[in-house]
Structure formats: structure tokens, C-alpha cells
Design an enzyme around this catalytic site. Structure first.
Site, mmCIF file in Angstrom:
data_model
loop_
_atom_site.group_PDB
_atom_site.id
_atom_site.type_symbol
_atom_site.label_atom_id
_atom_site.label_comp_id
_atom_site.label_asym_id
_atom_site.label_seq_id
_atom_site.Cartn_x
_atom_site.Cartn_y
_atom_site.Cartn_z
ATOM 1 N N GLY A 51 0.891 -1.047 0.103
ATOM 2 C CA GLY A 51 0.106 -0.045 0.107
ATOM 3 C C GLY A 51 0.872 1.295 -0.048
ATOM 4 N N GLY A 73 0.219 -5.596 1.139
ATOM 5 C CA GLY A 73 -1.005 -5.776 0.280
ATOM 6 C C GLY A 73 -0.816 -5.834 -1.020
#
Length: 385
Positions: free
Chosen positions: A68, A115
Site C-alpha cells: 500500500g 498488500g
């Protein structure tokens, strides 16, 4: 190399095959709000399209995805502006990838962290190379192991999941296959040819796709020094009830002959956010007894409460030290593990009212049908949760 005018995600059509390229190579393909939106849109539309059978996903440049975009969170630290929407959509995307109806193949020739790794590990087929680097390092900066990894890590052999989540230790491509976090190892020079053959295959039959990938893949043998060969020590130390006991046990193990590898890992562990470590350990432990949907709901709750600074500013301080000022000298608050109280952790983990929870389907066969737009989160800000 992408320029600023190019989309952050490129979707291509090739017969019955669809190819997704994460296209922020200068930023290691970090996941921005726009990335999440485009990925979700492509996957949702292609799942419903009868002409689509096979989905391929890869990263431009030397990374698959470094995770992220932390600066997005840091940018909202004073205004409490809504990072909530992108968090909500990202966890929806994670659930969707885990339960996708059509065959997906991730071609991972570089960094895949946090992520970013959630776009690889849950795929039916995840192909890695000698250039692949995996880690879930969120705890170190005051966050927690999320994007479905409290579910994934809690299902790894022994207590390897706790080890990876707490230490952020990196695994290479061969180690990922050996640990079950990837399905095939293919030398990087063969990856372009494999991609061409998958496109030419033009179908999503799982057996046919698997057979084709196996033509290019190599047998995996991990190095003698691999962390995966330290399972007995990891299980002994990372099975302890608390982070304090884990560190104490790990320190004791480091003094034994042949355990020199522990020193650097232990040093990193001690520099990590005490709050991040405690939240992460409890989250992975709870994950063992929960479904994917339950894990994602808990992770969402934890992330929003961290964004709201319910018990600590550590996430913002960690991002500042790592990516803003880059001084690598975070000042944690609370500053030590003994100051992170159980009652405060209980507050972070406490469920929301039902309508404020992440609304992912309980059935693993269910799919996102646009419920987000009609949920309470379409208009709420972080400060209102």
C-alpha cells in the site's frame, strides 16, 4: 517504464484471456486508491463476462507490488480524511481475489510485500522467480498484518506465520513455493515465454493451465541456510503466549551455537512498534479460529482504529520515519511492550455495530455486487466510525 500520463493499472484483452499490469514502476507499483478502484473494476467485470476464462496479473519494472501507498495514510493524519474508503475497497478486493470464480495466474518477478502480496498468494496459480521478494513488514511501523494475511499466516506450518508477521522476514521465490505461499518457481528468463504461452492457451481450464506452467517451472530446493530450515527454533520461540515471552525465548536461543542468524532478526524485532507487535500477534492468533470473512472484518476494524489513533500514533510515526523524513528513528508511544496494556488492545479489537463492520459475504462463494456503494461507509469519514 510508465510515464505520468499512463494509467496505474493497465487492462488488456487477448481472446479469452485478460492481462492486468500494475503500472507504477518508479514507485515499485505501490497500491494507491486508484489502483484499488481499477483492479476491483476489472476483476468484477471480467468475472461476469462469459468470454473471459483466464486472468493474468503482473507488475511493470522490477516489482510486482511493494504494498500500500503509505503516504496516502500519512496525508490524512491531521484532517482524518477518508482513507476509510480505500481500506474498505481493498479488503473487499482481497475477499474477491480469494473467492474468484475464474482461473487467475500471478506472474511475480520482483518485490511482493504486504498488500501487494495479497494480489499474489490467494491466486489459483502464483508463479515466482529468483527475483521475487516477499514480506509482511507492517507490524514494524505500528500497523498490523492485514489484507487477509492474518488468515493466511495463521494457516502456515507451526508458528511460521507468527514469525513472518512479527519480524517481517523476507522470503525468496523458492522459499515461497516451499512454504505454500506460491505454487510454481519459474526462472525469470522464462517468464515472458510462459506469459505468451498462457495467452495462446486462450482458456482457463485449471488442469491445462497447471500443465503449461509446469513445463516452464523448476523443482524447488531451498538453501541450507533458509529460514524454513529453522522451523524447530521458530516453533519453540514463537509459540509463546506474549510478545515479551517470544523475545525472551528468542534471545535465549540466539546464545546457542549455530544460531547467529537470530541476532539481526532480533534487533529488528526490538526496534519495531510495541503496539504494532502486540496487535499483530493477537490478530494472527485469532485468525486461526476464524474464517476468511471474519479475518477481513477484524483486520478492517483494526486498521480503522489504528487510523483513528485509538491507543497510539505509532502508525503515523512509523510512516514518518520510514517514508517522510526517512530518519529511521521512530519514537514509539507507548515506548515499550510492558506499556501496551491488554485493556487498550481490547479496545482496538472490539467489534463495531453490525452495520459499521466490513460487509463481506460469509459464504466463500459469494461475490461483491456493489454493496459498498449502499453501505454506511459510502459517506462516513474515519472520525465518525
Amino acid at each position: 517504464m510508465a510515464n505520468s500520463d499512463e494509467p496505474v493499472v493497465i487492462g488488456e484483452v487477448a481472446g479469452n484471456v485478460r492481462l492486468i499490469t500494475l503500472n507504477r514502476p518508479r514507485h515499485l507499483n505501490v497500491i494507491s486508491p486508484e489502483t484499488v478502484s481499477l483492479l476491483a473494476g476489472y476483476l468484477e467485470n471480467w468475472e461476469k463476462d462469459e468470454n473471459v476464462e483466464l486472468i493474468l496479473i503482473k507488475g511493470a519494472g522490477r516489482a510486482f507490488s511493494a504494498g500500500g501507498d503509505l503516504k496516502v495514510f500519512y496525508g490524512g493524519k491531521d484532517t482524518k480524511d477518508s482513507c476509510l474508503e480505500v481500506v474498505y475497497r481493498m479488503y473487499w478486493l482481497c475477499h474477491h481475489i480469494h473467492t474468484y470464480k475464474k482461473t487467475q495466474v500471478a506472474l511475480v518477478n520482483g518485490i511482493a510485500m504486504g498488500g501487494g502480496a495479497s494480489l499474489m498468494v490467494p491466486m489459483k496459480f502464483s508463479v515466482v522467480t529468483e527475483k521475487t521478494v516477499f514480506a509482511t513488514p507492517e507490524a514494524a511501523i505500528g500497523l498490523h498484518t492485514d489484507c487477509g494475511f492474518s488468515y493466511i499466516h495463521s494457516r502456515l506450518p507451526g508458528h511460521l506465520g507468527e514469525f513472518l508477521a512479527l519480524t517481517g522476514t523476507r522470503l525468496n521465490g523458492k522459499e515461497l513455493v516451499a512454504a505454500g505461499l506460491a505454487t510454481h518457481f519459474v526462472p525469470s528468463e522464462k517468464l515472458p515465454e510462459l506469459e505468451k504461452h498462457l495467452v495462446s492457451l486462450n482458456k482457463g481450464d485449471k488442469d491445462a493451465v497447471k500443465s503449461l506452467i509446469e513445463e516452464f517451472s523448476s523443482e524447488v530446493q531451498i538453501d541450507a541456510s533458509s529460514i524454513l530450515n529453522k522451523q524447530s527454533i521458530i516453533d519453540e520461540c514463537f509459540s509463546k503466549d506474549s510478545v515479551e515471552e517470544i523475545i525472551e525465548s528468542f534471545e535465549a536461543a540466539s546464545l546457542k551455537e549455530g544460531n547467529g542468524w537470530i541476532g539481526p532478526v532480533l534487533k529488528g524485532l526490538k526496534r519495531s512498534s510495541p503496539t504494532g507487535l502486540k496487535i499483530t500477534l493477537r490478530s494472527v492468533r485469532e485468525g486461526r479460529k476464524q474464517t476468511l470473512s471474519e479475518c477481513l472484518k477484524r483486520e478492517f476494524r483494526l486498521t480503522i482504529n489504528i487510523l483513528r489513533r485509538i491507543i497510539s500514533d505509532d502508525m503515523y510515526e512509523g510512516i514518518r520515519a520510514l517514508t517522510i523524513d526517512k530518519d529511521n528513528a521512530p519514537k514509539w508511544d507507548p515506548p515499550s511492550l510492558d506499556k501496551v496494556l491488554d485493556k487498550d488492545l481490547d479496545t482496538v479489537f472490539h467489534p463495531y455495530e453490525a452495520h459499521l463492520e466490513l460487509q463481506v459475504p460469509e459464504s466463500e462463494e459469494s461475490r461483491w455486487d456493489g454493496k459498498y456503494e449502499n453501505s454506511a461507509y459510502a459517506t462516513l469519514k474515519v472520525s465518525e466510525v
